[in-house]
Every structure is written in structure tokens, then in C-alpha cells.
Scaffold this motif. Structure first.
Motif, PDB file in Angstrom:
ATOM      1  N   LYS A   1       0.830  -1.202   0.000  1.00 59.60           N
ATOM      2  CA  LYS A   1       0.000   0.000   0.000  1.00 59.60           C
ATOM      3  C   LYS A   1       0.869   1.258   0.000  1.00 59.60           C
TER       4      LYS A   1
ATOM      5  N   GLY B   1       3.433   0.425  -3.481  1.00 56.01           N
ATOM      6  CA  GLY B   1       2.873  -0.045  -4.740  1.00 56.01           C
ATOM      7  C   GLY B   1       1.615   0.679  -5.166  1.00 56.01           C
TER       8      GLY B   1
ATOM      9  N   SER C   1      -1.549   0.373  -3.983  1.00 62.94           N
ATOM     10  CA  SER C   1      -2.673  -0.246  -3.288  1.00 62.94           C
ATOM     11  C   SER C   1      -2.241  -1.617  -2.777  1.00 62.94           C
TER      12      SER C   1
ATOM     13  N   LYS D   1      -3.625  -4.407  -3.408  1.00 64.38           N
ATOM     14  CA  LYS D   1      -3.809  -5.429  -4.444  1.00 64.38           C
ATOM     15  C   LYS D   1      -2.740  -5.360  -5.535  1.00 64.38           C
ATOM     16  N   ASN D   2      -2.007  -4.263  -5.609  1.00 66.47           N
ATOM     17  CA  ASN D   2      -1.017  -4.067  -6.652  1.00 66.47           C
ATOM     18  C   ASN D   2       0.311  -4.706  -6.243  1.00 66.47           C
ATOM     19  N   THR D   3       0.347  -6.033  -6.188  1.00 67.18           N
ATOM     20  CA  THR D   3       1.553  -6.727  -5.738  1.00 67.18           C
ATOM     21  C   THR D   3       2.589  -6.890  -6.840  1.00 67.18           C
TER      22      THR D   3
ATOM     23  N   SER E   1       3.721  -4.392  -8.788  1.00 64.73           N
ATOM     24  CA  SER E   1       4.450  -3.160  -9.099  1.00 64.73           C
ATOM     25  C   SER E   1       5.924  -3.321  -8.733  1.00 64.73           C
TER      26      SER E   1
END
Length: 89
Positions: free
Chosen positions: A13, A16, A18, A20-22, A24
Motif C-alpha cells: 500500500k 505499490g 494499493s 492489491k497491486n503486488t 508493481s
């Protein structure tokens, strides 16, 4: 366990964008940095743990390749990330 799912979500968070944005690049570099710092502390107490030492070297190599990718892609994000994570370069 040193890396809980809440801690991992917090890292993604923060870096990246958020939770959920693993995928990035910045989030992955931040996660690798957290793991590298943990393994470095472990190796200070256990100098003969060669498996951990090997894992640490592999993680540093992965992080280095991601940092090179980010440097070529966006130099401003690279410099900001280096400064935020206190990575020597």
C-alpha cells in the motif's frame, strides 16, 4: 512469523499504490528490502547459517535487477525509492 499478510499489505500500500497491486516494481523492491533487512539481522546472530546467506545473496541480486529495470524505465521513481528505503547505491 516476521512477515504477516498485514505487514505485506502495508508495504504494498505504501510503495505499490494499493494492497492489491503486488506486481508493481516499487512494491516488490520494498518487499525484498524488508526481507533482506530481516535476513541480515538473522545472519549477525548466526554466522554459519549458509543457506540463509545464499538466500540473502539471491534476494540482493533480484532486487538489483529490479532496481536496474526501474532506473531505465523511470529515473525519478528510482531516486525517490532509493531515498525512501535507504538503499546504498
Amino acid at each position: 512469523m516476521y512477515l504477516t499478510s498485514e505487514k505485506k499489505a502495508e508495504i504494498f500500500k505504501k510503495h505499490g499504490g494499493s494492497e492489491k497491486n503486488t506486481g508493481s516494481t516499487e512494491g516488490q523492491i520494498a518487499l525484498f528490502t524488508h526481507r533482506i533487512n530481516h535476513l541480515s539481522g538473522h545472519l549477525k546472530n548466526n554466522q554459519k547459517d549458509y543457506n540463509t546467506e545464499r538466500s540473502l545473496v539471491r534476494l540482493v541480486g533480484k532486487r538489483r535487477s529490479l532496481l536496474d529495470y526501474l532506473k531505465n524505465k523511470d529515473i525519478a521513481k528510482y531516486r525517490e525509492l532509493i531515498k525512501t528505503l535507504n538503499i546504498r547505491k
